[in-house]
Scaffold this motif. Structure first.
Motif, short mmCIF file in Angstrom:
data_model
loop_
_atom_site.label_atom_id
_atom_site.label_comp_id
_atom_site.label_asym_id
_atom_site.label_seq_id
_atom_site.Cartn_x
_atom_site.Cartn_y
_atom_site.Cartn_z
N GLU A 243 -2.36 19.01 18.12
CA GLU A 243 -1.40 18.81 19.29
C GLU A 243 -1.21 20.03 19.57
OE1 GLU A 243 -1.02 17.51 16.08
OE2 GLU A 243 1.29 18.30 15.49
N THR A 244 -0.92 19.37 20.85
CA THR A 244 0.35 20.78 21.74
C THR A 244 1.64 21.10 21.35
OG1 THR A 244 -1.55 20.45 23.41
CG2 THR A 244 0.14 22.30 24.09
N SER A 245 2.39 19.71 21.72
CA SER A 245 3.43 19.24 21.30
C SER A 245 3.63 18.64 20.28
CB SER A 245 3.66 17.99 22.77
OG SER A 245 5.06 17.79 23.24
N GLU A 246 5.12 18.44 19.92
CA GLU A 246 5.25 18.54 18.26
C GLU A 246 5.21 17.50 17.91
OE1 GLU A 246 7.14 20.35 21.29
OE2 GLU A 246 7.60 21.91 19.43
N ALA A 247 4.83 16.41 17.55
CA ALA A 247 4.57 14.84 17.08
C ALA A 247 5.56 14.55 16.88
CB ALA A 247 3.11 14.68 16.01
N LEU A 248 5.47 13.11 17.11
CA LEU A 248 6.55 12.62 16.75
C LEU A 248 6.66 11.36 15.58
CD1 LEU A 248 9.43 10.34 16.91
CD2 LEU A 248 8.83 9.46 19.67
N PHE A 249 6.87 11.56 14.49
CA PHE A 249 6.29 10.63 13.15
C PHE A 249 7.44 9.59 12.79
CE2 PHE A 249 4.49 14.45 12.41
CZ PHE A 249 3.24 14.81 11.51
N LEU A 250 7.28 8.45 13.74
CA LEU A 250 8.62 7.51 13.59
C LEU A 250 7.98 6.49 12.84
CD1 LEU A 250 10.54 6.89 15.91
CD2 LEU A 250 8.77 5.37 16.99
N SER B 98 12.81 8.14 5.06
CA SER B 98 13.60 9.48 5.91
C SER B 98 14.29 9.08 6.45
CB SER B 98 13.05 8.49 7.80
OG SER B 98 11.19 8.83 7.84
N ARG B 99 15.44 8.91 5.41
CA ARG B 99 16.69 9.13 5.14
C ARG B 99 17.32 10.22 4.74
NH1 ARG B 99 19.45 7.29 0.60
NH2 ARG B 99 18.61 5.14 0.64
N PHE B 100 15.86 10.93 3.66
CA PHE B 100 16.32 12.23 3.51
C PHE B 100 15.26 13.62 4.35
CE2 PHE B 100 15.87 10.11 -1.07
CZ PHE B 100 16.26 8.92 -0.89
N LYS B 101 14.43 12.93 4.60
CA LYS B 101 13.81 14.00 5.37
C LYS B 101 12.38 13.52 6.00
CE LYS B 101 12.14 19.22 4.58
NZ LYS B 101 11.56 19.65 3.80
N ASN B 102 11.77 14.20 7.08
CA ASN B 102 11.07 13.45 8.19
C ASN B 102 10.69 14.68 9.26
OD1 ASN B 102 10.66 12.96 11.23
ND2 ASN B 102 10.53 10.52 10.39
N PRO C 177 23.86 8.94 7.23
CA PRO C 177 24.01 9.38 8.89
C PRO C 177 22.19 9.88 8.99
CG PRO C 177 25.76 10.84 7.67
CD PRO C 177 24.82 10.21 6.43
N THR C 178 21.55 9.60 9.08
CA THR C 178 21.02 10.53 9.00
C THR C 178 20.11 10.41 11.01
OG1 THR C 178 19.81 9.86 6.75
CG2 THR C 178 17.99 10.61 8.59
N LEU C 179 19.84 11.49 11.17
CA LEU C 179 18.92 10.94 13.07
C LEU C 179 17.69 10.27 12.48
CD1 LEU C 179 19.65 12.48 15.16
CD2 LEU C 179 17.84 14.31 14.99
N SER C 180 17.43 10.14 14.06
CA SER C 180 16.62 9.07 14.12
C SER C 180 14.87 10.24 14.12
CB SER C 180 16.17 7.96 15.28
OG SER C 180 15.84 8.32 16.21
N PRO C 181 13.91 9.65 13.77
CA PRO C 181 12.73 10.66 14.50
C PRO C 181 12.68 10.40 16.14
CG PRO C 181 12.40 9.06 12.73
CD PRO C 181 13.38 9.25 13.03
N PHE C 182 12.93 9.45 16.41
CA PHE C 182 12.55 9.52 17.62
C PHE C 182 14.02 10.42 18.54
CE2 PHE C 182 13.15 8.42 22.17
CZ PHE C 182 12.21 7.92 22.87
N ASN C 183 15.18 10.47 18.18
CA ASN C 183 16.00 11.27 18.99
C ASN C 183 15.94 12.80 18.57
OD1 ASN C 183 16.98 8.67 19.61
ND2 ASN C 183 19.07 8.73 18.28
N ALA C 184 15.23 13.16 17.43
CA ALA C 184 14.89 14.19 16.61
C ALA C 184 14.02 14.50 17.42
CB ALA C 184 14.82 14.07 15.31
N TRP C 185 12.76 13.91 18.05
CA TRP C 185 11.72 14.84 19.25
C TRP C 185 12.96 14.99 20.09
CZ3 TRP C 185 9.81 12.09 23.21
CH2 TRP C 185 8.55 13.19 23.78
#
Ligand SMILES: *Cc1c(COP(=O)(O)O)cnc(C)c1O
Length: 393
Positions: free
Chosen positions: A26-33, A59-63, A243-251
């Motif tokens: 993919e061109t743009s970064e993938a969202l792993f929700l 995903s609390r540890f790593k996504n 206090p993990t960042l949500s994947p959606f917000n990370a995207w």
């Protein structure tokens, strides 16, 4: 084509740093929700937990999407490692709390974001940590406070809301002599305008909610530091407290980084123009902007920062009612306590962001009843000037 191993310039890293494409290219970064990950066998699960395999487990540890945001911000900042958090306060809280224990001593500058102040004055003492506040612009006070062994030093520069600028290199030197780790809240400066690591800071924290998103969409935060700190000290604290960042917000934040310098530079240019206009008006007893020669630390600003920032503080003659009248008459600039947004926002710190503090504490921080904090956005600065001119009458 393979991804380049050549050292790339910051502007290129803003769009390409941390990019990890999947097999779909993919061109743009993938969202792993997704919250979890699956294993092909029980043995693979075991080896994922004992560290034999280096892979994602939860995903609390790593996504993958969060990891791309972390890698890109680290590349822009020039930091070895980064951990993302759900909010800026989660970043400040975990960066500080993961390092202290009962009996430790902490020194901090007095002019801080309200919740950072709460952590230092209310939370830390509960756990037996002593905290000493100093006037951040007075090196003698830092020297005295750091004459005893200290675990942590925390400061914000430029500060909220009075835009005090602290000599980071000088404080880093004093902190290190006292055995302390220097943590800098770099929110007002952004990675574009100031590089605390190059000035001697050990850890840098961000509220990504502010300029990094910069479009009023989501909350986020980040802590940057050495690999050892991020993996061995902060890592277990985040992994187990969550206090993990949500994947959606990370995207959202990852895509925002692509335009960070353009947005910050554009807002800075507008802020300088508006600050010069405000300084020409008789209604204000003070206009505080790091880019005005009248700023008390103007020489330091030019030495330490690459630009002057997007925030302005003004003090109205006549106090609260006059300040309220101005807020209510502005038609383009919105009344809001947020900052670092594409829309210009203004607030009255005495009654909003710093309402909780006593009058005495507010005055000690330079917050008076006539003070307004203005965050300059991406509008045409002439429309902002017109808005103030009409509101002032
Ligand atoms: C906003 C802000 C924070 C807190 O960030 P949140 O994302 O709102 O939790 C911390 N420090 C400074 C300087 C800020 O402006």
């Amino acid at each position: 084509m393979t991804q380049s191993d050549r050292p790339l310039r910051p502007r290129t890293l803003q769009v390409r740093g941390g990019l990890a494409r999947t097999q779909f290219k993919e061109t743009s970064e993938a969202l792993f929700l997704n919250s979890g990950f699956v294993y092909d066998s029980a043995l693979e699960a075991e080896q994922s937990f004992d560290g034999t395999l280096n892979r994602m487990v939860y995903s609390r540890f790593k996504n993958p999407t969060v990891a791309m945001f972390e890698a890109r911000l680290a590349a822009i900042e020039g930091a070895p490692a980064c951990k993302a958090t759900a909010t800026g306060m989660a970043a400040v809280h975990s960066a500080l709390l993961c390092q202290v224990r009962a009996g430790d001593h902490v020194v901090a500058s007095r002019a801080l974001f309200g919740s950072c102040q709460w952590i230092l004055t209310e939370l830390m003492p509960r756990y037996g940590v002593t905290v000493k506040f100093v006037d951040g612009t007075d090196l003698d006070q830092w020297r005295t406070a750091l004459s005893q062994p200290t675990r942590l030093v925390f400061l914000e520069s430029p500060s909220n809301p009075t835009l005090e600028v602290i000599d980071i290199a000088a404080v880093a030197d004093l902190a290190h002599k006292a055995g302390a780790v220097l943590v800098v809240d770099n929110v007002f400066a952004t990675p574009i305008l100031q590089s605390p690591f190059s000035l001697g800071a050990d850890i840098v924290v961000y509220s990504a909610t502010k300029h990094i998103d910069g479009q009023g969409r989501c909350l986020g935060g980040a802590v940057l530091g050495s690999e050892e700190f991020c993996n061995d000290v902060l890592g277990p604290y985040l992994r187990n407290t969550g206090p993990t960042l949500s994947p959606f917000n990370a995207w959202v934040l990852l895509k925002s980084l692509e335009t960070l310098d353009m947005r910050v530079e554009r807002a800075c240019a507008g802020a300088l123009k508006l600050a010069q206009f405000l300084e020409s008006r008789a209604e204000f007893s003070e206009v505080l902007y790091p880019g005005l020669p009248s700023h008390p630390q103007y020489e330091l600003v030019k030495r330490q920062m690459r630009g002057y920032g997007t925030l302005i503080a003004v003090e109205l003659k006549g106090g609260k009612q006059v300040a309220y009248d101005l807020l209510d008459k502005l038609e383009v600039v919105d009344i809001s306590n947020n900052l670092g947004d594409s829309k210009s926002l203004i607030c009255h710190p005495w009654t909003t962001t710093h309402q909780r503090l006593s009058a005495e504490d507010k005055l000690a921080m330079g917050i008076t009843e006539g003070l307004l904090r203005l965050s300059v956005g991406l509008e045409d600065p002439d429309d902002l000037i017109d808005d103030f001119a009409l509101a002032l009458g």
